[in-house]
Design a protein around this motif. Structure first.
Motif, short mmCIF file in Angstrom:
data_model
loop_
_atom_site.label_atom_id
_atom_site.label_comp_id
_atom_site.label_asym_id
_atom_site.label_seq_id
_atom_site.Cartn_x
_atom_site.Cartn_y
_atom_site.Cartn_z
N PRO A 1 8.17 -11.50 -3.24
CA PRO A 1 8.78 -10.16 -3.24
C PRO A 1 7.69 -9.09 -3.20
O PRO A 1 6.67 -9.23 -3.87
CB PRO A 1 9.53 -10.12 -4.58
N LEU A 2 7.90 -8.10 -2.38
CA LEU A 2 6.90 -7.05 -2.19
C LEU A 2 7.22 -5.86 -3.08
O LEU A 2 8.27 -5.22 -2.92
CB LEU A 2 6.89 -6.62 -0.72
N ARG A 3 6.33 -5.58 -4.00
CA ARG A 3 6.58 -4.44 -4.90
C ARG A 3 6.24 -3.14 -4.19
O ARG A 3 5.20 -3.02 -3.56
CB ARG A 3 5.74 -4.57 -6.17
N LEU A 4 7.13 -2.18 -4.30
CA LEU A 4 6.88 -0.88 -3.66
C LEU A 4 6.29 0.05 -4.71
O LEU A 4 6.58 -0.07 -5.90
CB LEU A 4 8.19 -0.31 -3.10
N SER B 1 0.86 -1.19 0.00
CA SER B 1 0.00 0.00 0.00
C SER B 1 0.90 1.24 0.00
O SER B 1 2.10 1.15 0.28
CB SER B 1 -0.87 -0.01 1.26
N ARG B 2 0.29 2.38 -0.28
CA ARG B 2 1.10 3.61 -0.26
C ARG B 2 1.71 3.84 1.12
O ARG B 2 2.87 4.21 1.26
CB ARG B 2 0.24 4.81 -0.65
N LEU B 3 0.90 3.56 2.14
CA LEU B 3 1.38 3.76 3.50
C LEU B 3 2.58 2.84 3.78
O LEU B 3 3.60 3.27 4.34
CB LEU B 3 0.24 3.45 4.47
N ASP B 4 2.46 1.58 3.36
CA ASP B 4 3.57 0.65 3.62
C ASP B 4 4.80 0.98 2.76
O ASP B 4 5.94 0.75 3.20
CB ASP B 4 3.12 -0.81 3.38
N THR B 5 4.59 1.49 1.56
CA THR B 5 5.74 1.94 0.76
C THR B 5 6.46 3.06 1.53
O THR B 5 7.69 3.07 1.65
CB THR B 5 5.30 2.45 -0.62
N ARG C 1 6.45 -7.34 9.81
CA ARG C 1 5.02 -7.02 9.59
C ARG C 1 4.67 -7.16 8.11
O ARG C 1 3.61 -7.65 7.75
CB ARG C 1 4.70 -5.62 10.10
N PHE C 2 5.59 -6.73 7.23
CA PHE C 2 5.34 -6.87 5.79
C PHE C 2 5.15 -8.34 5.43
O PHE C 2 4.24 -8.70 4.70
CB PHE C 2 6.52 -6.32 4.96
#
Ligand code: HEM
Length: 390
Positions: A60-63, A5-9, A51-52
């Motif tokens: 893989p987590l896309r930012l 999410s934007r917040l997590d980015t 947490r991610f």
């Protein structure tokens, strides 16, 4: 594929990536390093990564970064693949790296590509072997002299340690005639200081030229017993700056190993696991790559935030303890203090021999207030000091 999410980015940058960059990936900045210890910045970064992983799963987590594909790795198996498949399709020479080390080592292997990279890597692999020169003898010598200082002053603090360490480093790389050439390593430090501000600082060409001339003067001597004796100077001029600069990390790891009562090579490995001196490993894909069923475009930047993989209690029962049995062959593919695959640190054996020789020589003479588990996630090496054993 999971997209943050934007917040997590925002969190990924604010809590993980920017604090790491602020400490100085190239040269450690004392004030920021000390502050980081106070506010427990690394612990917060590891917690954010956990947490991610809990929220988005192992892929893989896309930012959400505009104009750029960026993915944060969350699974050790993916780390192993990324490193094994370097430099193609996962190049070591990412945009960030080519901007940073260019200040002090424009011809280094880390930022080279193609055949040039293969050739330079081969030179590194050939020269950086502890059995080709008497690394142990050089370090034992400098440790002896340092111990005299320790006995006369009653203790050991970072500055005295660093001076002795750099003398050993200059002797190993260039020979005994370079032992006192503090100016050489100071110049390198200034150039590396600029590299911390990679994108912002105009290159200091005059300083770089002076540094190169001085280095060249040492290399052409090809002093027997030094790494410089092993290949012609023109092959080493582009590589030796990285070697000298990388000895900084090796000294830091050694001083920290002392703080937790580490012994021998396993002590050096563990120190580098607990407080990795290369906290971020980057790769950039040169083609489309598939991850857990999703395709990521060529030019994607992959980020391995090493402290998360080394200190994740969900995966590692020993995350915050001294666990020398991990080494030399760890079971977990996320333990990568010296990276892995074809891009693995070619200097690691040299570091293990030099570091453990210094560590074992000092340990018995110092009254080390051994740190106990849970070991802190950040350990400011500038602040470490020990008294002589009574
Ligand atoms: C504690 C000390 C050290 C640690 C933890 C360390 C760690 C690393 C890591 C993690 C990388 C790979 C980065 C990546 O995968 O992108 C690397 C690369 C490298 N290291 Fe070390 N290093 C240390 C000391 C040294 C020393 C003393 C030397 C030389 C004398 C050295 C020479 C190199 C070179 C030449 C590379 C580039 C390899 C390539 O691009 O193929 N390192 N190091």
């Amino acid at each position: 594929m999971a997209v943050a999410s934007r917040l997590d980015t925002g969190r990924a940058f604010a809590r993980v990536l920017l604090p790491t960059l602020a400490k100085g990936v190239i040269v450690r900045r004392p004030a920021v390093t000390a502050l980081g210890e106070k506010v427990r910045a690394d612990a917060a970064a590891v917690a954010t990564m956990r947490r991610f992983r809990a929220r988005y799963g192992p892929e893989p987590l896309r930012l959400r970064v505009t104009g750029r594909s960026t993915a944060l790795l969350l699974d050790p198996v993916d780390v192993a693949r990324l490193l094994a498949d370097s430099p193609s399709p996962f190049a070591l020479a990412t945009r960030e790296k080519t901007a940073a080390p260019a200040h002090f080592q424009p011809h280094g292997v880390l930022i080279s590509t193609g055949e040039e990279r293969a050739r330079r890597r081969a030179v590194n692999d050939d020269v950086l072997r502890p059995d080709r020169i008497d690394v142990r003898g050089i370090v034992a010598d400098e440790a002896d002299l340092l111990l005299r200082h320790v006995r006369s002053t009653g203790g050991l603090a970072w500055d005295a340690f660093a001076q002795a360490w750099w003398r050993a480093a200059r002797r190993i790389v260039l020979g005994s005639s370079a032992r006192e050439d503090v100016e050489l390593t100071d110049m390198l430090k200034a150039l590396r200081g600029n590299a911390n501000w990679a994108y912002l600082h105009p290159r200091r060409n005059a300083l770089r030229e002076r540094f190169e001339q001085r280095l060249q003067a040492h290399l052409v001597r090809r002093e027997p017993g030094s790494l410089a004796s092993l290949r012609p100077p023109d092959e080493l001029l582009g590589q030796a700056p990285h070697w000298l600069f990388a000895f900084d990390a090796a000294g830091i790891v050694t001083m920290r190993a002392l703080a937790m009562g580490g012994e021998g090579e396993a002590g050096i490995w563990e120190s580098a696991r607990l407080w990795p001196t290369t906290p971020v490993i980057l790769r950039e894909s040169t083609e489309l790559t598939r991850w857990h069923g999703t395709w990521l475009p060529a030019g994607t930047t992959f980020v391995v935030f090493v402290p998360y993989f080394h200190r994740d209690p969900d995966r590692l029962p020993y995350a915050d303890s001294y666990a020398p049995d991990n080494w030399p062959a760890p079971n977990d593919p996320g333990l990568v203090p010296f990276s892995g695959g074809p891009g693995i640190c070619p200097g690691r054996d040299l570091v293990l021999v030099a570091g453990s020789t210094m560590l074992d020589a000092l340990r018995d003479h110092l009254d080390v207030p051994t740190l106990r588990a849970p070991l802190p996630v950040t350990l400011n090496h500038f602040g470490l000091s020990y008294f002589t054993r009574k």
